[in-house]
Design a protein around this motif. Structure first.
Motif, PDB file in Angstrom:
ATOM      1  N   UNK A   1       1.018  -1.181   0.039  1.00 27.87           N
ATOM      2  CA  UNK A   1      -0.008  -0.123  -0.020  1.00 27.87           C
ATOM      3  C   UNK A   1       0.849   1.470  -0.008  1.00 27.87           C
ATOM      4  N   UNK A   2       1.081   1.908  -1.155  1.00 26.92           N
ATOM      5  CA  UNK A   2       1.857   2.922  -1.444  1.00 26.92           C
ATOM      6  C   UNK A   2       1.061   4.153  -1.795  1.00 26.92           C
ATOM      7  N   UNK A   3       1.721   5.271  -1.844  1.00 21.95           N
ATOM      8  CA  UNK A   3       0.902   6.824  -2.149  1.00 21.95           C
ATOM      9  C   UNK A   3       0.804   6.632  -3.745  1.00 21.95           C
ATOM     10  N   UNK A   4      -0.173   6.867  -4.405  1.00 19.83           N
ATOM     11  CA  UNK A   4      -0.453   6.698  -5.783  1.00 19.83           C
ATOM     12  C   UNK A   4       0.238   8.133  -6.475  1.00 19.83           C
ATOM     13  N   UNK A   5      -0.043   9.184  -5.774  1.00 17.17           N
ATOM     14  CA  UNK A   5       0.348  10.365  -6.451  1.00 17.17           C
ATOM     15  C   UNK A   5       1.696  10.565  -6.809  1.00 17.17           C
TER      16      UNK A   5
ATOM     17  N   UNK B   1      -4.469  12.503  -2.062  1.00 15.96           N
ATOM     18  CA  UNK B   1      -3.475  11.454  -2.034  1.00 15.96           C
ATOM     19  C   UNK B   1      -4.206  10.258  -1.389  1.00 15.96           C
ATOM     20  N   UNK B   2      -3.838   9.016  -1.804  1.00 13.92           N
ATOM     21  CA  UNK B   2      -4.595   7.687  -1.372  1.00 13.92           C
ATOM     22  C   UNK B   2      -3.339   6.663  -1.359  1.00 13.92           C
ATOM     23  N   UNK B   3      -3.479   5.748  -0.717  1.00 14.21           N
ATOM     24  CA  UNK B   3      -2.549   4.560  -0.586  1.00 14.21           C
ATOM     25  C   UNK B   3      -3.371   3.349  -1.268  1.00 14.21           C
ATOM     26  N   UNK B   4      -2.812   2.923  -2.530  1.00 16.85           N
ATOM     27  CA  UNK B   4      -3.343   1.965  -3.079  1.00 16.85           C
ATOM     28  C   UNK B   4      -2.348   0.678  -3.287  1.00 16.85           C
ATOM     29  N   UNK B   5      -2.698  -0.433  -3.476  1.00  9.85           N
ATOM     30  CA  UNK B   5      -1.756  -1.738  -3.525  1.00  9.85           C
ATOM     31  C   UNK B   5      -1.035  -1.879  -4.905  1.00  9.85           C
ATOM     32  N   UNK B   6       0.149  -1.471  -4.923  1.00 16.81           N
ATOM     33  CA  UNK B   6       0.965  -1.562  -6.169  1.00 16.81           C
ATOM     34  C   UNK B   6       2.402  -1.341  -5.931  1.00 16.81           C
ATOM     35  N   UNK B   7       3.035  -1.678  -6.867  1.00 17.64           N
ATOM     36  CA  UNK B   7       4.586  -1.666  -6.656  1.00 17.64           C
ATOM     37  C   UNK B   7       4.917  -0.399  -7.608  1.00 17.64           C
ATOM     38  N   UNK B   8       5.307   0.689  -7.021  1.00 19.62           N
ATOM     39  CA  UNK B   8       5.374   1.954  -7.618  1.00 19.62           C
ATOM     40  C   UNK B   8       6.470   1.988  -8.988  1.00 19.62           C
TER      41      UNK B   8
ATOM     42  N   UNK C   1      -7.327  -0.080 -12.412  1.00 19.01           N
ATOM     43  CA  UNK C   1      -7.999  -0.280 -11.106  1.00 19.01           C
ATOM     44  C   UNK C   1      -6.928  -0.868 -10.404  1.00 19.01           C
ATOM     45  N   UNK C   2      -6.657  -0.179  -9.222  1.00 16.05           N
ATOM     46  CA  UNK C   2      -5.843  -0.541  -8.018  1.00 16.05           C
ATOM     47  C   UNK C   2      -6.652  -0.634  -6.695  1.00 16.05           C
ATOM     48  N   UNK C   3      -6.286  -1.871  -5.928  1.00 15.49           N
ATOM     49  CA  UNK C   3      -6.774  -2.000  -4.689  1.00 15.49           C
ATOM     50  C   UNK C   3      -6.877  -0.892  -3.596  1.00 15.49           C
ATOM     51  N   UNK C   4      -7.902  -0.663  -2.798  1.00  7.86           N
ATOM     52  CA  UNK C   4      -7.661   0.367  -1.884  1.00  7.86           C
ATOM     53  C   UNK C   4      -7.308  -0.339  -0.769  1.00  7.86           C
ATOM     54  N   UNK C   5      -6.549   0.381   0.224  1.00  5.80           N
ATOM     55  CA  UNK C   5      -6.067  -0.090   1.468  1.00  5.80           C
ATOM     56  C   UNK C   5      -7.368  -0.783   2.325  1.00  5.80           C
ATOM     57  N   UNK C   6      -8.603  -0.440   2.301  1.00  6.62           N
ATOM     58  CA  UNK C   6      -9.365  -1.027   3.095  1.00  6.62           C
ATOM     59  C   UNK C   6      -9.825  -2.359   2.664  1.00  6.62           C
ATOM     60  N   UNK C   7      -9.266  -2.955   1.619  1.00  4.60           N
ATOM     61  CA  UNK C   7      -9.409  -4.303   1.236  1.00  4.60           C
ATOM     62  C   UNK C   7      -8.385  -5.276   1.719  1.00  4.60           C
ATOM     63  N   UNK C   8      -7.522  -4.777   2.443  1.00  2.00           N
ATOM     64  CA  UNK C   8      -6.540  -5.571   2.850  1.00  2.00           C
ATOM     65  C   UNK C   8      -6.889  -6.994   3.592  1.00  2.00           C
ATOM     66  N   UNK C   9      -7.991  -6.966   4.164  1.00  4.11           N
ATOM     67  CA  UNK C   9      -8.514  -8.091   4.928  1.00  4.11           C
ATOM     68  C   UNK C   9      -9.022  -9.178   3.934  1.00  4.11           C
TER      69      UNK C   9
END
Length: 254
Positions: A101-105, A133-140, A244-252
């Motif tokens: 979960x990294x900053x997408x900006x 800004x938001x944290x999304x599941x990705x490799x920068x 489309x990248x996963x939001x941090x709230x979906x970690x579970x």
């Protein structure tokens, strides 16, 4: 009975090893075949321009033009081999996509910077609409390349002086990153094909390209539990790709 069972296990392992070896051989053979097909034309062009230069009798302008074209074809082959190597390593898990979960900006900024010079050459403006800004599941690093491939296509197929717009739209599970251009657009009948390796759209035969950029983009996003779609632009022209990248709230959800 025990000896028979052990012998059966050994034979099964040998058969599996043979199947894996056959699979790897076929994969290498396919890769070499693809490379050979894609490199044939630019390599022939390099040889032709080199022979013309060696023959002499050219004006300084012709020499300069042939040298530039030979260099362009050589760089095309270099890019193709790098892209094929990246795709092969990703396909077979030889390189790691370290998603978190990294900053997408910052990732979007890196992608835009990578194509800025190309856009400037065509007086194309890349406009990133303001967003929180938001944290999304990705490799920068890899995601910047995936977004950069879409942006590069937008620059390539858009007219001079046009605008490419980047929007970030949070959704419940994913966040969509839209990249909309004002180019020639894509026939809806090709939407399922443009992400295939080496596929070139019917409207792009006169344009530079190898049909690997969008294939790599999809490959990268699949490794990050993301995906990409395409639709016509809002004004009825151009194309709009959405990553489309996963939001941090979906970690579970794992």
């Amino acid at each position: 009975s025990r000896l028979s069972h052990q012998l059966g296990l050994i034979l099964d392992r040998a058969a599996f090893a043979r199947q894996q070896a056959d699979l790897e051989r076929d994969q290498v053979s396919g890769l070499l075949s693809d490379l050979s097909h894609q490199l044939k034309t630019p390599l022939a062009n390099v040889v032709m321009y080199t022979e013309l230069l060696e023959a002499g009798g050219l004006t300084r302008e012709e020499e300069r033009a042939f040298l530039e074209e030979a260099g362009r074809q050589a760089r095309k082959m270099q890019w193709l081999m790098k892209a094929m190597l990246k795709a092969s390593r990703l396909e077979h898990g030889l390189v790691a996509v370290r998603a978190g979960y990294c900053e997408i900006k910052e990732t979007i900024g890196r992608a835009v910077t990578a194509v800025y010079a190309q856009a400037a050459d065509k007086r194309i403006t890349i406009q990133v609409e303001a967003f929180s800004g938001c944290l999304l599941y990705h490799d920068p690093v890899w995601t910047a390349e995936a977004l950069g491939n879409i942006l590069e296509n937008g620059v390539k197929y858009s007219p001079e002086g046009s605008v490419i717009t980047v929007r970030v739209k949070p959704l419940e599970i994913y966040t969509g990153i839209e990249i909309e251009d004002q180019g020639m657009g894509i026939d809806p009948g090709e939407y399922n094909d443009i992400f295939k390796r080496f596929y070139r759209g019917a409207a792009s035969p006169g344009q530079e390209g190898n049909g690997l950029g969008l294939y790599l983009t999809q490959l990268i996003l699949n490794k990050e539990k993301g995906y990409v779609t395409v639709r016509p632009g809002r004004a009825g022209c151009g194309s709009c790709f959405t990553v489309f990248l996963l939001n941090q709230v979906t970690e579970s959800f794992g």
